[in-house]
Motif scaffolding. Structure first.
Motif, mmCIF file in Angstrom:
data_model
loop_
_atom_site.group_PDB
_atom_site.id
_atom_site.type_symbol
_atom_site.label_atom_id
_atom_site.label_comp_id
_atom_site.label_asym_id
_atom_site.label_seq_id
_atom_site.Cartn_x
_atom_site.Cartn_y
_atom_site.Cartn_z
ATOM 1 N N LYS A 90 0.834 -1.203 0.000
ATOM 2 C CA LYS A 90 0.000 0.000 0.000
ATOM 3 C C LYS A 90 0.868 1.253 0.000
ATOM 4 O O LYS A 90 1.894 1.289 0.684
ATOM 5 C CB LYS A 90 -0.881 -0.005 1.239
ATOM 6 C CG LYS A 90 -1.918 -1.122 1.235
ATOM 7 C CD LYS A 90 -2.753 -1.007 2.496
ATOM 8 C CE LYS A 90 -3.594 -2.239 2.714
ATOM 9 N NZ LYS A 90 -4.259 -2.203 4.021
ATOM 10 N N VAL A 91 0.404 2.247 -0.725
ATOM 11 C CA VAL A 91 1.122 3.519 -0.803
ATOM 12 C C VAL A 91 0.141 4.665 -0.548
ATOM 13 O O VAL A 91 -0.949 4.682 -1.116
ATOM 14 C CB VAL A 91 1.741 3.721 -2.210
ATOM 15 C CG1 VAL A 91 2.536 5.017 -2.265
ATOM 16 C CG2 VAL A 91 2.624 2.547 -2.614
ATOM 17 N N VAL A 109 1.282 7.971 -9.554
ATOM 18 C CA VAL A 109 0.132 7.206 -9.046
ATOM 19 C C VAL A 109 -0.303 6.170 -10.079
ATOM 20 O O VAL A 109 -0.519 4.997 -9.762
ATOM 21 C CB VAL A 109 -1.059 8.161 -8.718
ATOM 22 C CG1 VAL A 109 -2.347 7.386 -8.486
ATOM 23 C CG2 VAL A 109 -0.724 9.006 -7.498
ATOM 24 N N PHE A 110 -0.400 6.603 -11.323
ATOM 25 C CA PHE A 110 -0.844 5.696 -12.384
ATOM 26 C C PHE A 110 0.107 4.503 -12.525
ATOM 27 O O PHE A 110 -0.313 3.350 -12.591
ATOM 28 C CB PHE A 110 -0.949 6.479 -13.706
ATOM 29 C CG PHE A 110 -1.278 5.601 -14.871
ATOM 30 C CD1 PHE A 110 -2.549 5.040 -14.977
ATOM 31 C CD2 PHE A 110 -0.338 5.305 -15.836
ATOM 32 C CE1 PHE A 110 -2.861 4.202 -16.048
ATOM 33 C CE2 PHE A 110 -0.636 4.468 -16.898
ATOM 34 C CZ PHE A 110 -1.903 3.918 -17.005
ATOM 35 N N LEU A 111 1.409 4.801 -12.554
ATOM 36 C CA LEU A 111 2.394 3.710 -12.729
ATOM 37 C C LEU A 111 2.399 2.759 -11.541
ATOM 38 O O LEU A 111 2.523 1.550 -11.705
ATOM 39 C CB LEU A 111 3.804 4.278 -12.912
ATOM 40 C CG LEU A 111 4.186 4.767 -14.304
ATOM 41 C CD1 LEU A 111 5.681 4.950 -14.394
ATOM 42 C CD2 LEU A 111 3.725 3.833 -15.401
ATOM 43 N N LEU A 112 2.255 3.306 -10.343
ATOM 44 C CA LEU A 112 2.187 2.434 -9.156
ATOM 45 C C LEU A 112 0.965 1.536 -9.246
ATOM 46 O O LEU A 112 1.033 0.338 -8.993
ATOM 47 C CB LEU A 112 2.108 3.283 -7.877
ATOM 48 C CG LEU A 112 3.398 3.964 -7.416
ATOM 49 C CD1 LEU A 112 3.095 4.930 -6.275
ATOM 50 C CD2 LEU A 112 4.439 2.940 -6.971
ATOM 51 N N ASP A 113 -0.142 2.138 -9.641
ATOM 52 C CA ASP A 113 -1.400 1.398 -9.724
ATOM 53 C C ASP A 113 -1.297 0.242 -10.727
ATOM 54 O O ASP A 113 -1.644 -0.891 -10.408
ATOM 55 C CB ASP A 113 -2.513 2.379 -10.112
ATOM 56 C CG ASP A 113 -3.854 1.692 -10.164
ATOM 57 O OD1 ASP A 113 -4.233 1.115 -9.133
ATOM 58 O OD2 ASP A 113 -4.502 1.704 -11.230
ATOM 59 N N HIS A 120 -3.332 5.144 -2.344
ATOM 60 C CA HIS A 120 -4.288 6.075 -1.739
ATOM 61 C C HIS A 120 -3.780 7.483 -2.014
ATOM 62 O O HIS A 120 -2.831 7.936 -1.377
ATOM 63 C CB HIS A 120 -4.413 5.811 -0.232
ATOM 64 C CG HIS A 120 -4.980 4.460 0.056
ATOM 65 N ND1 HIS A 120 -6.275 4.275 0.493
ATOM 66 C CD2 HIS A 120 -4.449 3.226 -0.073
ATOM 67 C CE1 HIS A 120 -6.508 2.977 0.622
ATOM 68 N NE2 HIS A 120 -5.410 2.324 0.299
ATOM 69 N N ASP A 121 -4.404 8.123 -2.998
ATOM 70 C CA ASP A 121 -3.953 9.441 -3.439
ATOM 71 C C ASP A 121 -4.707 10.517 -2.654
ATOM 72 O O ASP A 121 -5.925 10.662 -2.786
ATOM 73 C CB ASP A 121 -4.223 9.568 -4.944
ATOM 74 C CG ASP A 121 -3.720 10.891 -5.512
ATOM 75 O OD1 ASP A 121 -3.127 11.692 -4.755
ATOM 76 O OD2 ASP A 121 -3.915 11.116 -6.722
#
Ligand code: B1M
Length: 211
Positions: A90-91, A109-113, A120-121
Motif C-alpha cells: 500500500k502507498v 500514481v498511475f504507474l504504481l497502480d 491512496h492518493d
C-alpha cells in the motif's frame, strides 16, 4: 524522436501537439519516453515563465496539454505492463501543503497502480495531519510526497516531522519527488529516498514492499 512535439507544446499549438503525441504512440514509441519529452517541454515553458516571456495562461495551457497526453498514453502503458507485480503493497501519496501541482504525481500514481500497488492518493495541498490520518487508517508500507515549489519544501520537512511526532516514522518508508526535489532536499526533509522520475518511484516502492 523528433523535436516536433516539444516544439508544438512550447509554442502552445495544442491541436498539433495532441496529433503528434497520438501518432508517436500509435507508431509504437515508448509512452514513457513520450511523456518525458512532454516534461522537458514544460520545463522550457517554466523557464519562459520565469523569464517573464510567458504568463499564467501558458503555464495553465501547457499543464492541460500534458494531462491530455498522459491520458492518451495510459492505454499504451497498460498494454505494456499487463503483468502485475507479485510484491504488492500500500502507498499513501500526495502533493504537500501549499503545492497544487499534480501532473507528475498523477503519473507516479498511475504507474504504481498498474504495477499492482494499492494507491491512496490524497490529492494536492495536503496538510501534514492528513498524511498522519491516512497512515493510521491505511497502514501503508510507503508514503510519497511530491513538491514542485521551492516554497513547499518546508512543508515537506514539516510533514515528515509531524509523522515522526505521531510515532509513525518507523512504520513507513518515505519517498519524495517532484521538480523542486533532489538529494539535498531528501536529506533536509529526512525522507528515505528521492525518486527523480516516475519509474524510479515505482522501483523504490517495489524494493521497499518486498522487505
Ligand atoms: Co507552476 N511552477 N506554478 N503551474 N509549473 C513551476 C513548478 C515552476 C518551476 C515554473 C517556473 O517558474 N520555472 C515554478 C516554481 C518555481 C519554484 O518554486 N522554484 C512554478 C510557479 C512559480 C507556479 C505558481 C506560483 C505561479 C503563480 O501562480 N504565480 C503557481 C503555484 C500554485 C501552487 O502550487 N500553489 C503555479 C501554478 C501552476 C499551474 C496550476 C498553472 C500548472 C500546474 C497544473 C497541475 O499540476 N495540475 C503549472 C505548471 C504546469 C508548471 C510547470 C510549467 C510544469 C509542471 C509539470 O507538470 N511538469 C512547471 C515548470 C517545471 O516543471 N519546470 C511549473 C511535468 C511533470 C510530469 O513533471 O512534476 O517534475 P514533474 O514530475 C516528474 C518527476 O518530478 C517525478 O515524476 C514525474 C514524471 O517523471 N515526480 C515524482 C513527481 N512527483 C513525484 C513524487 C515521487 C517521485 C517522483 O515520490 C513521491
Amino acid at each position: 524522436m523528433s523535436n516536433d512535439l516539444v516544439d508544438a507544446m512550447i509554442h502552445m499549438r495544442e491541436a498539433e501537439a495532441m496529433e503528434l503525441a497520438q501518432k508517436l504512440l500509435d507508431a509504437g514509441e515508448d509512452p514513457l519516453k513520450v511523456l518525458e519529452r512532454c516534461r522537458e517541454a514544460l520545463e522550457i515553458v517554466g523557464k519562459q515563465f520565469e523569464a517573464g516571456k510567458y504568463f499564467l495562461p501558458e503555464l495553465i495551457l501547457s499543464g492541460e496539454m500534458l494531462k491530455k497526453i498522459s491520458n492518451l498514453a495510459k492505454p499504451f502503458i497498460q498494454k505494456e505492463s499487463d503483468k502485475k507485480d507479485e510484491a504488492k503493497g500500500k502507498v499513501v501519496i500526495g502533493s504537500v501543503k501549499g503545492d497544487i501541482h499534480d501532473i507528475g504525481k498523477d503519473i507516479v500514481v498511475f504507474l504504481l497502480d498498474i504495477n499492482g500497488f494499492e494507491v491512496h492518493d490524497l490529492g494536492v495541498d495536503v496538510p501534514a495531519e492528513k498524511f498522519v490520518e491516512a497512515i493510521n487508517q491505511v497502514q501503508p508500507a510507503v508514503v510519497g510526497m511530491s513538491a514542485l515549489l521551492t516554497t513547499a519544501l518546508d512543508a515537506m520537512k514539516d510533514t515528515v516531522d509531524v509523522i515522526k511526532n505521531a510515532g509513525l516514522r518507523d512504520q513507513v518508508k518515505i519517498m519524495v519527488g517532484g521538480g523542486a526535489v533532489d538529494e539535498k532536499v531528501r536529506a533536509y526533509a529526512d525522507a528515505d529516498a528521492y525518486g527523480p522520475d516516475a519509474v524510479a518511484a515505482v522501483n523504490l516502492t517495489k524494493q521497499w514492499a518486498k522487505n
